[in-house]
Design a protein around this motif. Sequence first.
Motif, PDB file in Angstrom:
ATOM      1  N   LEU A 132       0.835  -1.161  -0.058  1.00  0.00           N
ATOM      2  CA  LEU A 132      -0.012  -0.066  -0.114  1.00  0.00           C
ATOM      3  C   LEU A 132       0.818   1.578   0.178  1.00  0.00           C
ATOM      4  N   GLY A 133       2.048   1.343   0.027  1.00  0.00           N
ATOM      5  CA  GLY A 133       2.861   2.402   0.047  1.00  0.00           C
ATOM      6  C   GLY A 133       2.687   3.015  -1.306  1.00  0.00           C
ATOM      7  N   ALA A 134       3.289   4.519  -1.177  1.00  0.00           N
ATOM      8  CA  ALA A 134       3.053   5.178  -2.563  1.00  0.00           C
ATOM      9  C   ALA A 134       4.077   4.457  -3.618  1.00  0.00           C
ATOM     10  N   ASP A 135       5.203   4.007  -3.409  1.00  0.00           N
ATOM     11  CA  ASP A 135       5.997   3.655  -4.143  1.00  0.00           C
ATOM     12  C   ASP A 135       5.817   1.898  -4.639  1.00  0.00           C
ATOM     13  N   ALA A 136       4.921   1.283  -4.057  1.00  0.00           N
ATOM     14  CA  ALA A 136       4.586  -0.242  -4.003  1.00  0.00           C
ATOM     15  C   ALA A 136       3.537  -0.404  -4.551  1.00  0.00           C
ATOM     16  N   LEU A 137       2.603   0.405  -4.477  1.00  0.00           N
ATOM     17  CA  LEU A 137       1.140   0.108  -4.746  1.00  0.00           C
ATOM     18  C   LEU A 137       1.088  -0.188  -6.471  1.00  0.00           C
ATOM     19  N   ILE A 138       1.468   0.682  -7.204  1.00  0.00           N
ATOM     20  CA  ILE A 138       1.431   0.701  -8.703  1.00  0.00           C
ATOM     21  C   ILE A 138       2.267  -0.618  -9.296  1.00  0.00           C
ATOM     22  N   PRO A 139       3.684  -0.862  -9.019  1.00  0.00           N
ATOM     23  CA  PRO A 139       4.214  -1.916  -9.300  1.00  0.00           C
ATOM     24  C   PRO A 139       3.459  -3.263  -8.830  1.00  0.00           C
TER      25      PRO A 139
ATOM     26  N   THR B   5     -10.139  -1.807  -8.570  1.00  0.00           N
ATOM     27  CA  THR B   5      -9.127  -1.920  -7.506  1.00  0.00           C
ATOM     28  C   THR B   5      -9.252  -1.244  -6.012  1.00  0.00           C
ATOM     29  N   LEU B   6      -9.194  -2.241  -5.067  1.00  0.00           N
ATOM     30  CA  LEU B   6      -9.462  -1.972  -3.775  1.00  0.00           C
ATOM     31  C   LEU B   6      -8.523  -1.906  -2.763  1.00  0.00           C
ATOM     32  N   ILE B   7      -8.372  -1.211  -1.829  1.00  0.00           N
ATOM     33  CA  ILE B   7      -7.618  -1.257  -0.603  1.00  0.00           C
ATOM     34  C   ILE B   7      -8.087  -2.331   0.108  1.00  0.00           C
ATOM     35  N   HIS B   8      -7.474  -3.669   0.530  1.00  0.00           N
ATOM     36  CA  HIS B   8      -8.084  -4.862   0.886  1.00  0.00           C
ATOM     37  C   HIS B   8      -8.311  -4.837   2.333  1.00  0.00           C
ATOM     38  N   TRP B   9      -7.274  -3.951   3.249  1.00  0.00           N
ATOM     39  CA  TRP B   9      -7.502  -3.778   4.746  1.00  0.00           C
ATOM     40  C   TRP B   9      -6.583  -2.355   4.768  1.00  0.00           C
ATOM     41  N   PRO B  10      -7.054  -1.708   5.769  1.00  0.00           N
ATOM     42  CA  PRO B  10      -6.472  -0.488   6.094  1.00  0.00           C
ATOM     43  C   PRO B  10      -5.137  -0.817   6.723  1.00  0.00           C
ATOM     44  N   SER B  11      -4.019   0.180   6.415  1.00  0.00           N
ATOM     45  CA  SER B  11      -2.857  -0.132   6.926  1.00  0.00           C
ATOM     46  C   SER B  11      -2.649   0.539   8.193  1.00  0.00           C
ATOM     47  N   ARG B  12      -1.827   0.123   9.277  1.00  0.00           N
ATOM     48  CA  ARG B  12      -1.475   0.872  10.278  1.00  0.00           C
ATOM     49  C   ARG B  12       0.002   1.442  10.250  1.00  0.00           C
ATOM     50  N   ASP B  13       0.788   1.377   8.976  1.00  0.00           N
ATOM     51  CA  ASP B  13       1.762   1.840   8.689  1.00  0.00           C
ATOM     52  C   ASP B  13       2.088   2.785   7.773  1.00  0.00           C
ATOM     53  N   VAL B  14       1.122   2.500   6.671  1.00  0.00           N
ATOM     54  CA  VAL B  14       1.149   3.700   5.547  1.00  0.00           C
ATOM     55  C   VAL B  14      -0.108   4.781   5.765  1.00  0.00           C
TER      56      VAL B  14
ATOM     57  N   SER C 277      -1.724   5.733  -0.114  1.00  0.00           N
ATOM     58  CA  SER C 277      -2.327   4.773  -0.704  1.00  0.00           C
ATOM     59  C   SER C 277      -3.327   4.962  -1.788  1.00  0.00           C
ATOM     60  N   LEU C 278      -4.481   6.016  -1.365  1.00  0.00           N
ATOM     61  CA  LEU C 278      -5.490   6.355  -2.198  1.00  0.00           C
ATOM     62  C   LEU C 278      -4.939   7.323  -3.290  1.00  0.00           C
ATOM     63  N   ARG C 279      -3.939   8.044  -3.065  1.00  0.00           N
ATOM     64  CA  ARG C 279      -3.299   8.875  -4.123  1.00  0.00           C
ATOM     65  C   ARG C 279      -2.897   8.000  -5.317  1.00  0.00           C
ATOM     66  N   ALA C 280      -1.953   6.950  -4.680  1.00  0.00           N
ATOM     67  CA  ALA C 280      -1.320   6.022  -5.500  1.00  0.00           C
ATOM     68  C   ALA C 280      -2.296   5.269  -6.558  1.00  0.00           C
ATOM     69  N   LEU C 281      -3.760   4.961  -5.790  1.00  0.00           N
ATOM     70  CA  LEU C 281      -4.697   4.376  -6.473  1.00  0.00           C
ATOM     71  C   LEU C 281      -5.096   5.240  -7.442  1.00  0.00           C
ATOM     72  N   GLN C 282      -5.356   6.564  -7.221  1.00  0.00           N
ATOM     73  CA  GLN C 282      -5.707   7.565  -8.240  1.00  0.00           C
ATOM     74  C   GLN C 282      -4.789   7.800  -9.435  1.00  0.00           C
TER      75      GLN C 282
ATOM     76  N   HIS D  37     -11.814   1.811 -11.759  1.00  0.00           N
ATOM     77  CA  HIS D  37     -12.261   2.498 -10.546  1.00  0.00           C
ATOM     78  C   HIS D  37     -11.481   1.998  -9.367  1.00  0.00           C
ATOM     79  N   ILE D  38     -11.614   2.818  -8.441  1.00  0.00           N
ATOM     80  CA  ILE D  38     -10.964   2.476  -7.159  1.00  0.00           C
ATOM     81  C   ILE D  38     -11.883   2.645  -5.914  1.00  0.00           C
ATOM     82  N   GLY D  39     -11.534   1.730  -4.833  1.00  0.00           N
ATOM     83  CA  GLY D  39     -12.432   1.781  -3.768  1.00  0.00           C
ATOM     84  C   GLY D  39     -11.714   1.080  -2.408  1.00  0.00           C
ATOM     85  N   VAL D  40     -12.378   0.834  -1.432  1.00  0.00           N
ATOM     86  CA  VAL D  40     -11.711   0.476  -0.355  1.00  0.00           C
ATOM     87  C   VAL D  40     -12.407  -0.809   0.514  1.00  0.00           C
ATOM     88  N   SER D  41     -11.866  -1.280   1.336  1.00  0.00           N
ATOM     89  CA  SER D  41     -12.517  -2.507   1.829  1.00  0.00           C
ATOM     90  C   SER D  41     -12.416  -2.757   3.475  1.00  0.00           C
TER      91      SER D  41
END
Length: 278
Positions: free
Chosen positions: A83-90, A107-116, A121-126, A136-140
């Motif tokens: 979920l990190g900014a540099d890891a999500l797209i790869p 594409t969804l964020i599967h679980w919220p991160s306690r570290d990122v 994460s949302l901006r990387a999804l955008q 489309h993007i979303g959350v879970s």
Amino acid sequence: MTDTLAHPAAAALSVVPPLGLGTFRLKGDVVQQSVRTALELGYRAIDTAQIYENEADVGSAIAASGVPRQDLFLTTKIWVAHLGADALIPSLQQSLEHLRTDHVDLTLIHWPSRDVPLQDSLRALQRARELGLTRHIGVSNFNTALLQQAIDTVGADQIATHQIELSPYLQNRAVVDFARQHGIHTTSYMTLGYGKLLGEPVLAEIATAHSASHAQVALAWAMQHGIAVIPSSTQRAHLQSNLASRTLRLSADDMARIDALERGDRQVSPEGLAPVWD
């Protein structure tokens, strides 16, 4: 449920199909057969995730099905480690390789991160959407506080759906109401309570009255509340039966009786991942 939830007309408009195939805990030949059979029967929405470790098998089954890619609605979810900014797209690009496609529909964020930070994460999804990797993007698995953070970051209109555990035994009323008030659609997983609902007497009575199955009644209940469902199965008969739930129409009394089954029976709340539930 609350008055808001009791009126399907109040449901948020969504790009997400009302019923799709879930693939949680299905791997290898088992998930390939499930996906192939589902597509043959007429399913056109498939839900997977990086952590399911079955994206390659799902992609193989889709490729073998002959169903045109443009006819499918394909969802995957980004695992917390990516979920990190540099890891999500790869990581999403790797998912696309496994799925044998140049994009997914959601594409969804599967679980919220306690570290990122969620904003990262949302901006990387955008950015992934801007690159054409996802439509489309979303959350879970968010609570209302996290949904509010997401809304504050990207706007409610950018969140195609919020996927959560939801069944007649766990109706998640607070978070579903909150999402709906902001125009955010809800997708339900574990809609059958991990099988517990198949022995529920109220569902049995309603099923008998409609010449339907317990599962069809539970799925129809959710869909009539404007909530998408993604049940999984490895058996052709069950896949066909679940698909037929789209045409089952429950009465207002049926809906009220099922609404009254709420008991807070949560099946999924992994330690270290789950937020403080509403």
